[in-house]
Design a protein around this motif. Sequence first.
Motif, PDB file in Angstrom:
ATOM      1  N   SER A 120       0.844  -1.187   0.000  1.00 20.59           N
ATOM      2  CA  SER A 120       0.000   0.000   0.000  1.00 20.59           C
ATOM      3  C   SER A 120       0.884   1.244   0.000  1.00 20.59           C
ATOM      4  N   ALA A 121       0.492   2.240  -0.771  1.00 16.95           N
ATOM      5  CA  ALA A 121       1.362   3.394  -1.025  1.00 16.95           C
ATOM      6  C   ALA A 121       1.619   4.240   0.210  1.00 16.95           C
ATOM      7  N   GLY A 122       0.789   4.131   1.240  1.00 16.86           N
ATOM      8  CA  GLY A 122       0.978   4.957   2.425  1.00 16.86           C
ATOM      9  C   GLY A 122       2.026   4.433   3.385  1.00 16.86           C
ATOM     10  N   TYR A 123       2.501   3.209   3.167  1.00 14.90           N
ATOM     11  CA  TYR A 123       3.397   2.561   4.115  1.00 14.90           C
ATOM     12  C   TYR A 123       4.837   2.520   3.603  1.00 14.90           C
ATOM     13  N   TYR A 124       5.764   2.339   4.537  1.00 18.25           N
ATOM     14  CA  TYR A 124       7.180   2.216   4.212  1.00 18.25           C
ATOM     15  C   TYR A 124       7.412   0.914   3.440  1.00 18.25           C
ATOM     16  N   ALA A 125       8.360   0.943   2.516  1.00 15.66           N
ATOM     17  CA  ALA A 125       8.629  -0.220   1.671  1.00 15.66           C
ATOM     18  C   ALA A 125       9.482  -1.231   2.421  1.00 15.66           C
ATOM     19  N   SER A 126       8.847  -2.008   3.284  1.00 20.30           N
ATOM     20  CA  SER A 126       9.526  -3.083   3.995  1.00 20.30           C
ATOM     21  C   SER A 126       8.682  -4.346   3.842  1.00 20.30           C
ATOM     22  N   PRO A 127       9.235  -5.523   4.188  1.00 21.93           N
ATOM     23  CA  PRO A 127       8.456  -6.756   4.037  1.00 21.93           C
ATOM     24  C   PRO A 127       7.218  -6.828   4.933  1.00 21.93           C
ATOM     25  N   TRP A 128       7.203  -6.059   6.030  1.00 28.60           N
ATOM     26  CA  TRP A 128       6.047  -6.118   6.946  1.00 28.60           C
ATOM     27  C   TRP A 128       5.985  -4.800   7.714  1.00 28.60           C
ATOM     28  N   PRO A 129       5.412  -3.746   7.121  1.00 21.45           N
ATOM     29  CA  PRO A 129       5.438  -2.426   7.757  1.00 21.45           C
ATOM     30  C   PRO A 129       4.301  -2.161   8.737  1.00 21.45           C
ATOM     31  N   ALA A 130       3.342  -3.093   8.829  1.00 20.32           N
ATOM     32  CA  ALA A 130       2.147  -2.848   9.650  1.00 20.32           C
ATOM     33  C   ALA A 130       1.514  -4.179  10.013  1.00 20.32           C
ATOM     34  N   GLU A 131       0.548  -4.128  10.940  1.00 21.06           N
ATOM     35  CA  GLU A 131      -0.197  -5.337  11.293  1.00 21.06           C
ATOM     36  C   GLU A 131      -0.838  -5.938  10.047  1.00 21.06           C
ATOM     37  N   ASP A 132      -0.808  -7.274   9.964  1.00 28.30           N
ATOM     38  CA  ASP A 132      -1.371  -8.017   8.833  1.00 28.30           C
ATOM     39  C   ASP A 132      -0.693  -7.684   7.507  1.00 28.30           C
ATOM     40  N   ALA A 133       0.486  -7.041   7.568  1.00 33.36           N
ATOM     41  CA  ALA A 133       1.295  -6.673   6.393  1.00 33.36           C
ATOM     42  C   ALA A 133       0.700  -5.528   5.587  1.00 33.36           C
ATOM     43  N   GLY A 134      -0.428  -4.970   6.000  1.00 37.45           N
ATOM     44  CA  GLY A 134      -1.020  -3.848   5.290  1.00 37.45           C
ATOM     45  C   GLY A 134      -2.498  -3.733   5.586  1.00 37.45           C
ATOM     46  N   PRO A 135      -3.129  -2.654   5.136  1.00 34.59           N
ATOM     47  CA  PRO A 135      -4.501  -2.349   5.554  1.00 34.59           C
ATOM     48  C   PRO A 135      -5.573  -3.236   4.939  1.00 34.59           C
ATOM     49  N   ALA A 136      -5.247  -4.006   3.883  1.00 34.86           N
ATOM     50  CA  ALA A 136      -6.222  -4.954   3.334  1.00 34.86           C
ATOM     51  C   ALA A 136      -6.282  -6.232   4.160  1.00 34.86           C
TER      52      ALA A 136
ATOM     53  N   MET B  94       2.543  -6.633  18.587  1.00 27.57           N
ATOM     54  CA  MET B  94       2.962  -6.850  17.205  1.00 27.57           C
ATOM     55  C   MET B  94       4.398  -6.421  17.003  1.00 27.57           C
ATOM     56  N   THR B  95       4.976  -6.884  15.896  1.00 28.84           N
ATOM     57  CA  THR B  95       6.241  -6.376  15.390  1.00 28.84           C
ATOM     58  C   THR B  95       6.033  -5.870  13.976  1.00 28.84           C
ATOM     59  N   VAL B  96       6.823  -4.851  13.602  1.00 25.30           N
ATOM     60  CA  VAL B  96       6.901  -4.388  12.222  1.00 25.30           C
ATOM     61  C   VAL B  96       8.376  -4.279  11.850  1.00 25.30           C
ATOM     62  N   LEU B  97       8.645  -4.317  10.542  1.00 24.89           N
ATOM     63  CA  LEU B  97      10.008  -4.254  10.042  1.00 24.89           C
ATOM     64  C   LEU B  97      10.273  -2.928   9.341  1.00 24.89           C
ATOM     65  N   GLY B  98      11.505  -2.418   9.506  1.00 24.77           N
ATOM     66  CA  GLY B  98      11.933  -1.225   8.792  1.00 24.77           C
ATOM     67  C   GLY B  98      12.901  -1.607   7.698  1.00 24.77           C
ATOM     68  N   ASP B  99      14.126  -1.070   7.758  1.00 25.71           N
ATOM     69  CA  ASP B  99      15.177  -1.481   6.843  1.00 25.71           C
ATOM     70  C   ASP B  99      15.762  -2.809   7.305  1.00 25.71           C
ATOM     71  N   PRO B 100      16.559  -3.485   6.455  1.00 27.40           N
ATOM     72  CA  PRO B 100      17.110  -4.784   6.843  1.00 27.40           C
ATOM     73  C   PRO B 100      17.733  -4.765   8.236  1.00 27.40           C
ATOM     74  N   GLY B 101      17.280  -5.690   9.074  1.00 28.10           N
ATOM     75  CA  GLY B 101      17.761  -5.794  10.456  1.00 28.10           C
ATOM     76  C   GLY B 101      16.966  -5.011  11.462  1.00 28.10           C
ATOM     77  N   GLU B 102      16.103  -4.098  11.024  1.00 25.29           N
ATOM     78  CA  GLU B 102      15.293  -3.300  11.952  1.00 25.29           C
ATOM     79  C   GLU B 102      13.987  -4.026  12.286  1.00 25.29           C
ATOM     80  N   VAL B 103      13.806  -4.318  13.583  1.00 25.67           N
ATOM     81  CA  VAL B 103      12.593  -4.957  14.070  1.00 25.67           C
ATOM     82  C   VAL B 103      12.072  -4.141  15.250  1.00 25.67           C
TER      83      VAL B 103
END
Length: 416
Positions: free
Chosen positions: A2-18, A49-58
């Motif tokens: 989703s365009a509103g989120y940071y480009a990481s493998p898992w930036p939000a709960e459920d991986a995105g708003p859908a 929950m956890t979310v991911l940022g750049d590689p290694g960021e949890v």
Amino acid sequence: MSAGYYASPWPAEDAGPARLQAASPASGLRLLRGQRLYSTSRNTTLSTMTVLGDPGEVYLLTHSALRANFGLSTTSCVERIDPITLTTLERSGRLPGGPMWPGGMALHRNGDLYVVYGRYAHRLDRHCAQKQSRMLPVNQPYNSFVVLDNGLIVTKNLSDRQAAQLTVLEPEDMQSVCADVLCPEPSIARLSALGNTVYVVGVRSIFRLHWDDQAQTLKLDPHWQWDYIGQSAQTYGWDVVIDGHSAWFMDNGHHRYRINMQGAGVSRTPNRLLRVSLTDCSQHAAWEVSGLPGGSITNPPLVDLQRHIVLGYDSANRVLRAWRFGDAIHDVQPLWHKTEFGAASHMVLFPERGQVLINDYRRWGEEVVLLDIETGAEQGRVRVGGITQGVVFPSVGWNGDVYWSSMGRFSRVFAA
């Protein structure tokens, strides 16, 4: 993504708003022939929950709770943790909250972390330092948030009696961009979104609101609303999955969860899997999950778009069921089911490998299980410990692993 989120493998709960709960092809658990699942765990104060940022960021979100038993304000906390050992590297300190309910956290496309917990919204940098905070209008817990494709943040109060009130925040200054929008009924479920449209599961109907650029506000769609309760004795639904063609959710969400969901249902009816067309809300259908009385859940189903498979469950009666679905709303065929299987949490889908990671609460403890989504065959299992059944949010990690939150216990699940 989703365009509103940071480009990481898992930036939000459920991986995105859908709320598709799906890992990207390059991320997620990898269980090779001859390997088994293992876990590393730590005790937490109510991990959400956890979310991911750049590689290694949890980043890990936790909150307090005991003070709520005495009518006192509670707080949340964000940690940046070591991706392998789970130890804390940086911490926000206690963030103001108020009324207790598990909140939400996401990485916005601007690179900052946002947290909604209690009646507060917070903006943090990637070192967990607080940049801005905002008290939200209603003195009730707010049930997380979604970020629209235009970058705006939408959140709402949680109540089964007071109408849901949507607050839309501008991410840079955390101020409201419009007057709060009053929904036609209360809502317990978390919000979902597709593009700049917000989906709300109310206590008896599902409806949606579109962002109007010209009016600079959310507007209720007068042509899309389904009364999924009708004349039945069902109770309210929980979070909705938006697959681009249909909205999927489950009902009988009123329960008595304390430590686990077993026998926690309130309504004496079976809980149901629900589906409604996104283009024509008169096209809808419902299927009983187990057919057993007292069926109940507290989370969404899982939808595999690649295989046209949907998973539903009855947490109160410990039943997990899969269906194959077609394009027509009523085209849903039974595929497989499991009894005595304690699923209650959000899940992680690995679409490329046709696998799903899910919890099974048994013998007064939490276990995490890898299943083949086509057949239901068990491919791996590990006990992560803790006496509470997980009802919150897992995420993928950076090292072919998954992070599993189950309130008082937080674990890294990996193969070796």
